[in-house]
Design a protein around this motif. Sequence first.
Motif, PDB file in Angstrom:
ATOM      1  N   VAL A 133      37.368 -36.392  -2.933  1.00 29.01           N
ATOM      2  CA  VAL A 133      36.657 -36.896  -4.107  1.00 29.01           C
ATOM      3  C   VAL A 133      36.574 -35.825  -5.186  1.00 29.01           C
ATOM      4  CG1 VAL A 133      34.413 -37.705  -4.950  1.00 29.01           C
ATOM      5  CG2 VAL A 133      35.377 -38.665  -2.851  1.00 29.01           C
ATOM      6  N   ARG A 134      36.315 -34.576  -4.775  1.00 29.39           N
ATOM      7  CA  ARG A 134      36.280 -33.481  -5.762  1.00 29.39           C
ATOM      8  C   ARG A 134      37.641 -33.311  -6.440  1.00 29.39           C
ATOM      9  NH1 ARG A 134      32.510 -31.056  -2.109  1.00 29.39           N
ATOM     10  NH2 ARG A 134      34.211 -30.162  -0.874  1.00 29.39           N
ATOM     11  N   GLU A 135      38.727 -33.413  -5.663  1.00 27.68           N
ATOM     12  CA  GLU A 135      40.063 -33.265  -6.254  1.00 27.68           C
ATOM     13  C   GLU A 135      40.352 -34.391  -7.240  1.00 27.68           C
ATOM     14  OE1 GLU A 135      44.750 -32.928  -4.856  1.00 27.68           O
ATOM     15  OE2 GLU A 135      43.148 -32.953  -3.360  1.00 27.68           O
ATOM     16  N   LEU A 136      39.990 -35.611  -6.879  1.00 28.93           N
ATOM     17  CA  LEU A 136      40.187 -36.729  -7.799  1.00 28.93           C
ATOM     18  C   LEU A 136      39.334 -36.572  -9.048  1.00 28.93           C
ATOM     19  CD1 LEU A 136      40.460 -39.733  -5.341  1.00 28.93           C
ATOM     20  CD2 LEU A 136      42.151 -39.077  -7.054  1.00 28.93           C
ATOM     21  N   HIS A 137      38.111 -36.063  -8.877  1.00 30.01           N
ATOM     22  CA  HIS A 137      37.240 -35.841 -10.037  1.00 30.01           C
ATOM     23  C   HIS A 137      37.883 -34.857 -11.008  1.00 30.01           C
ATOM     24  CE1 HIS A 137      32.995 -34.656 -11.675  1.00 30.01           C
ATOM     25  NE2 HIS A 137      33.687 -35.386 -12.532  1.00 30.01           N
ATOM     26  N   GLN A 138      38.509 -33.814 -10.471  1.00 30.82           N
ATOM     27  CA  GLN A 138      39.172 -32.846 -11.345  1.00 30.82           C
ATOM     28  C   GLN A 138      40.275 -33.506 -12.152  1.00 30.82           C
ATOM     29  OE1 GLN A 138      40.499 -29.702  -8.761  1.00 30.82           O
ATOM     30  NE2 GLN A 138      38.434 -28.965  -8.332  1.00 30.82           N
ATOM     31  N   ARG A 139      41.045 -34.369 -11.517  1.00 29.94           N
ATOM     32  CA  ARG A 139      42.122 -35.058 -12.227  1.00 29.94           C
ATOM     33  C   ARG A 139      41.565 -36.029 -13.278  1.00 29.94           C
ATOM     34  NH1 ARG A 139      47.368 -35.248  -9.853  1.00 29.94           N
ATOM     35  NH2 ARG A 139      47.559 -33.723  -8.168  1.00 29.94           N
ATOM     36  N   ALA A 145      31.011 -36.816 -15.795  1.00 32.46           N
ATOM     37  CA  ALA A 145      30.428 -35.613 -15.200  1.00 32.46           C
ATOM     38  C   ALA A 145      30.121 -35.759 -13.718  1.00 32.46           C
ATOM     39  CB  ALA A 145      29.138 -35.248 -15.940  1.00 32.46           C
ATOM     40  N   ARG A 146      30.207 -36.970 -13.209  1.00 29.34           N
ATOM     41  CA  ARG A 146      29.833 -37.177 -11.801  1.00 29.34           C
ATOM     42  C   ARG A 146      30.564 -38.382 -11.231  1.00 29.34           C
ATOM     43  NH1 ARG A 146      25.461 -40.451  -9.358  1.00 29.34           N
ATOM     44  NH2 ARG A 146      24.864 -39.567  -7.342  1.00 29.34           N
ATOM     45  N   ILE A 147      31.033 -38.211  -9.989  1.00 31.90           N
ATOM     46  CA  ILE A 147      31.541 -39.318  -9.186  1.00 31.90           C
ATOM     47  C   ILE A 147      30.809 -39.252  -7.854  1.00 31.90           C
ATOM     48  CG2 ILE A 147      33.547 -40.344  -8.059  1.00 31.90           C
ATOM     49  CD1 ILE A 147      35.305 -39.043 -10.128  1.00 31.90           C
ATOM     50  N   ALA A 148      30.272 -40.373  -7.412  1.00 27.97           N
ATOM     51  CA  ALA A 148      29.488 -40.371  -6.177  1.00 27.97           C
ATOM     52  C   ALA A 148      29.704 -41.660  -5.403  1.00 27.97           C
ATOM     53  CB  ALA A 148      28.000 -40.187  -6.479  1.00 27.97           C
ATOM     54  N   LYS A 197      22.446 -45.129   1.280  1.00 26.75           N
ATOM     55  CA  LYS A 197      22.282 -43.704   1.571  1.00 26.75           C
ATOM     56  C   LYS A 197      23.374 -42.928   0.858  1.00 26.75           C
ATOM     57  CE  LYS A 197      24.725 -44.941   5.730  1.00 26.75           C
ATOM     58  NZ  LYS A 197      24.678 -45.227   7.149  1.00 26.75           N
ATOM     59  N   THR A 198      23.021 -41.804   0.246  1.00 26.27           N
ATOM     60  CA  THR A 198      24.022 -40.970  -0.412  1.00 26.27           C
ATOM     61  C   THR A 198      25.021 -40.471   0.627  1.00 26.27           C
ATOM     62  OG1 THR A 198      22.445 -39.123  -0.225  1.00 26.27           O
ATOM     63  CG2 THR A 198      22.573 -40.257  -2.339  1.00 26.27           C
ATOM     64  N   PHE A 199      26.294 -40.360   0.213  1.00 24.07           N
ATOM     65  CA  PHE A 199      27.352 -39.974   1.144  1.00 24.07           C
ATOM     66  C   PHE A 199      28.122 -38.758   0.626  1.00 24.07           C
ATOM     67  CE2 PHE A 199      31.773 -41.064   2.839  1.00 24.07           C
ATOM     68  CZ  PHE A 199      31.551 -40.435   4.055  1.00 24.07           C
ATOM     69  N   VAL A 200      28.883 -38.913  -0.463  1.00 26.42           N
ATOM     70  CA  VAL A 200      29.607 -37.783  -1.058  1.00 26.42           C
ATOM     71  C   VAL A 200      29.456 -37.854  -2.567  1.00 26.42           C
ATOM     72  CG1 VAL A 200      31.300 -37.569   0.803  1.00 26.42           C
ATOM     73  CG2 VAL A 200      31.802 -39.058  -1.140  1.00 26.42           C
ATOM     74  N   ALA A 201      29.574 -36.694  -3.219  1.00 32.52           N
ATOM     75  CA  ALA A 201      29.479 -36.647  -4.680  1.00 32.52           C
ATOM     76  C   ALA A 201      30.212 -35.419  -5.202  1.00 32.52           C
ATOM     77  CB  ALA A 201      28.025 -36.618  -5.131  1.00 32.52           C
ATOM     78  N   SER A 202      30.733 -35.552  -6.401  1.00 32.73           N
ATOM     79  CA  SER A 202      31.320 -34.433  -7.123  1.00 32.73           C
ATOM     80  C   SER A 202      30.647 -34.370  -8.485  1.00 32.73           C
ATOM     81  CB  SER A 202      32.838 -34.609  -7.279  1.00 32.73           C
ATOM     82  OG  SER A 202      33.394 -33.555  -8.049  1.00 32.73           O
ATOM     83  N   ASN A 203      29.988 -33.251  -8.777  1.00 33.20           N
ATOM     84  CA  ASN A 203      29.213 -33.103 -10.002  1.00 33.20           C
ATOM     85  C   ASN A 203      29.759 -31.969 -10.850  1.00 33.20           C
ATOM     86  OD1 ASN A 203      27.099 -35.022  -9.214  1.00 33.20           O
ATOM     87  ND2 ASN A 203      26.491 -33.465  -7.736  1.00 33.20           N
ATOM     88  N   ASP A 204      29.687 -32.128 -12.171  1.00 33.22           N
ATOM     89  CA  ASP A 204      29.977 -31.010 -13.065  1.00 33.22           C
ATOM     90  C   ASP A 204      28.953 -29.901 -12.853  1.00 33.22           C
ATOM     91  OD1 ASP A 204      32.112 -32.297 -14.153  1.00 33.22           O
ATOM     92  OD2 ASP A 204      31.264 -32.566 -16.157  1.00 33.22           O
ATOM     93  N   VAL A 252      37.808 -48.185 -18.362  1.00 32.54           N
ATOM     94  CA  VAL A 252      37.444 -48.891 -17.134  1.00 32.54           C
ATOM     95  C   VAL A 252      38.701 -49.352 -16.394  1.00 32.54           C
ATOM     96  CG1 VAL A 252      36.352 -50.971 -16.199  1.00 32.54           C
ATOM     97  CG2 VAL A 252      35.169 -49.604 -17.936  1.00 32.54           C
ATOM     98  N   ALA A 253      39.699 -49.826 -17.133  1.00 34.57           N
ATOM     99  CA  ALA A 253      40.939 -50.273 -16.491  1.00 34.57           C
ATOM    100  C   ALA A 253      41.602 -49.131 -15.739  1.00 34.57           C
ATOM    101  CB  ALA A 253      41.891 -50.843 -17.535  1.00 34.57           C
ATOM    102  N   ASP A 254      41.613 -47.931 -16.336  1.00 33.76           N
ATOM    103  CA  ASP A 254      42.174 -46.766 -15.649  1.00 33.76           C
ATOM    104  C   ASP A 254      41.334 -46.381 -14.437  1.00 33.76           C
ATOM    105  OD1 ASP A 254      44.252 -46.596 -17.394  1.00 33.76           O
ATOM    106  OD2 ASP A 254      43.490 -44.866 -18.504  1.00 33.76           O
ATOM    107  N   LEU A 255      40.016 -46.381 -14.617  1.00 33.45           N
ATOM    108  CA  LEU A 255      39.139 -45.931 -13.541  1.00 33.45           C
ATOM    109  C   LEU A 255      39.124 -46.899 -12.359  1.00 33.45           C
ATOM    110  CD1 LEU A 255      36.102 -44.464 -15.512  1.00 33.45           C
ATOM    111  CD2 LEU A 255      37.948 -43.222 -14.367  1.00 33.45           C
ATOM    112  N   LEU A 256      39.425 -48.160 -12.604  1.00 28.76           N
ATOM    113  CA  LEU A 256      39.504 -49.101 -11.488  1.00 28.76           C
ATOM    114  C   LEU A 256      40.599 -48.692 -10.511  1.00 28.76           C
ATOM    115  CD1 LEU A 256      39.007 -52.578 -13.227  1.00 28.76           C
ATOM    116  CD2 LEU A 256      37.392 -51.362 -11.744  1.00 28.76           C
ATOM    117  N   LEU A 257      41.692 -48.101 -11.029  1.00 26.69           N
ATOM    118  CA  LEU A 257      42.752 -47.612 -10.145  1.00 26.69           C
ATOM    119  C   LEU A 257      42.248 -46.450  -9.293  1.00 26.69           C
ATOM    120  CD1 LEU A 257      45.793 -47.620 -12.612  1.00 26.69           C
ATOM    121  CD2 LEU A 257      45.260 -49.301 -10.839  1.00 26.69           C
ATOM    122  N   TYR A 258      41.586 -45.502  -9.944  1.00 29.56           N
ATOM    123  CA  TYR A 258      41.014 -44.387  -9.185  1.00 29.56           C
ATOM    124  C   TYR A 258      39.945 -44.881  -8.214  1.00 29.56           C
ATOM    125  CZ  TYR A 258      43.319 -40.775 -11.974  1.00 29.56           C
ATOM    126  OH  TYR A 258      44.248 -39.956 -12.556  1.00 29.56           O
TER     127      TYR A 258
END
Length: 386
Positions: A30-36, A45-48, A60-67, A153-159
């Motif tokens: 998830v962190r690697e995808l966030h960087q891309r 700034a955040r994907i969780a 329940k919180t599971f994983v997150a990548s934050n700026d 949103v169309a791009d992010l749906l792929l990710y």
Amino acid sequence: MSVTDSWQEFAASAARQAGNLHVASVSDKVRELHQRIHERYPAIARIAVALYDPEMRRLKTFVASNDPGISPLNGYECPIDSVPSLLAIAESGQARVVNDLSKLPVSDTTHSRWLHHEGFLSSLTLPIRRSDQLLGFLFFDARERDVFTDPVVADLLLYGHLIGMIVTQELATVQMLVGGLRLASQFAHVRDLETGAHLDRMARYARLVAREIGPSHGKTDDYAENIFLFSALHDIGKVGVPDRILLKPGKLDDAEREEMRRHVIVGLQMAERLINDFGLASLSNIDMLRNIVIAHHERMDGSGYPHGLTGDAIPLEARIVATADVFDALACARSYKPAWTLENAFQEIERMSGTQLYAPAVQALLDCREEVEAIYQRFQDAIVTL
């Protein structure tokens, strides 16, 4: 490189990894995808990811990548019924876009207050599903308004689809391993109540403890989820214990006790066989399973088995599972004893704290008493008549 090219590259990579499974953890991916994503959309700034427990109807919180500069939201759980917006997403199966969070009232929830405090102003939320089952939610958050336009949103749906694949693959793989071993246990010991509600309770107690004490040991929420999944296999080796010992109504003699203690060795052998047969050796955190199976009867003062380990020499996950297991064993009826009250079980583990059981793990259970009682009431042993 376009987002489509990035998607194709990651999809191909995911397909290659399917054969070798997960050398990297879900958090790392998830962190690697966030960087891309960040290269294309710096405002995100955040994907969780939050997971859903259908038995308890809790998120329940599971994983997150934050700026950098964002305080993480870790170890957070809440009833899904307290979040109507997520219930609506779960029911519709559709994404939700909010491009100005400041216009929404700040609800009296930890998550809502945290979003406001961290200055998030827009969000995209996607459901994660496997077939018809809701697994959880994926969140993209930004500190600017109007970030999530239709093209974005169309791009992010792929990710989002790729992240959903990563999460479901990881969980499905672990659940396959857990399910295979539990099924083997049930075939061998269908009359042993330890394959029933005891496992559901103690696995959730263990997750509570991991959630509470994990951060102080440098552990994140995915560690707590792995504790939950793997802890159900702690006593899998009991399939090799004869009925005359496993179900004996009285106290075991020395020879019987030694034979009973062999279940941890048998359990590790069973786990290794399934890991090797299914090619799961590279699954991230697989050593947690090994540690739980072999070391959950070790005790802080060295009085446990099979190796008489003491203190920090006992893996953290084994210390956590030991506490959950002892607590629930006290509160369960066994062939050799009646069930204790929860009050008496709490008192007993408090007495064992620091000598036999890991003190922070005991304190975590004591601090989460309301949640412990809810789990105890939700998962009750079935009454079996022959």
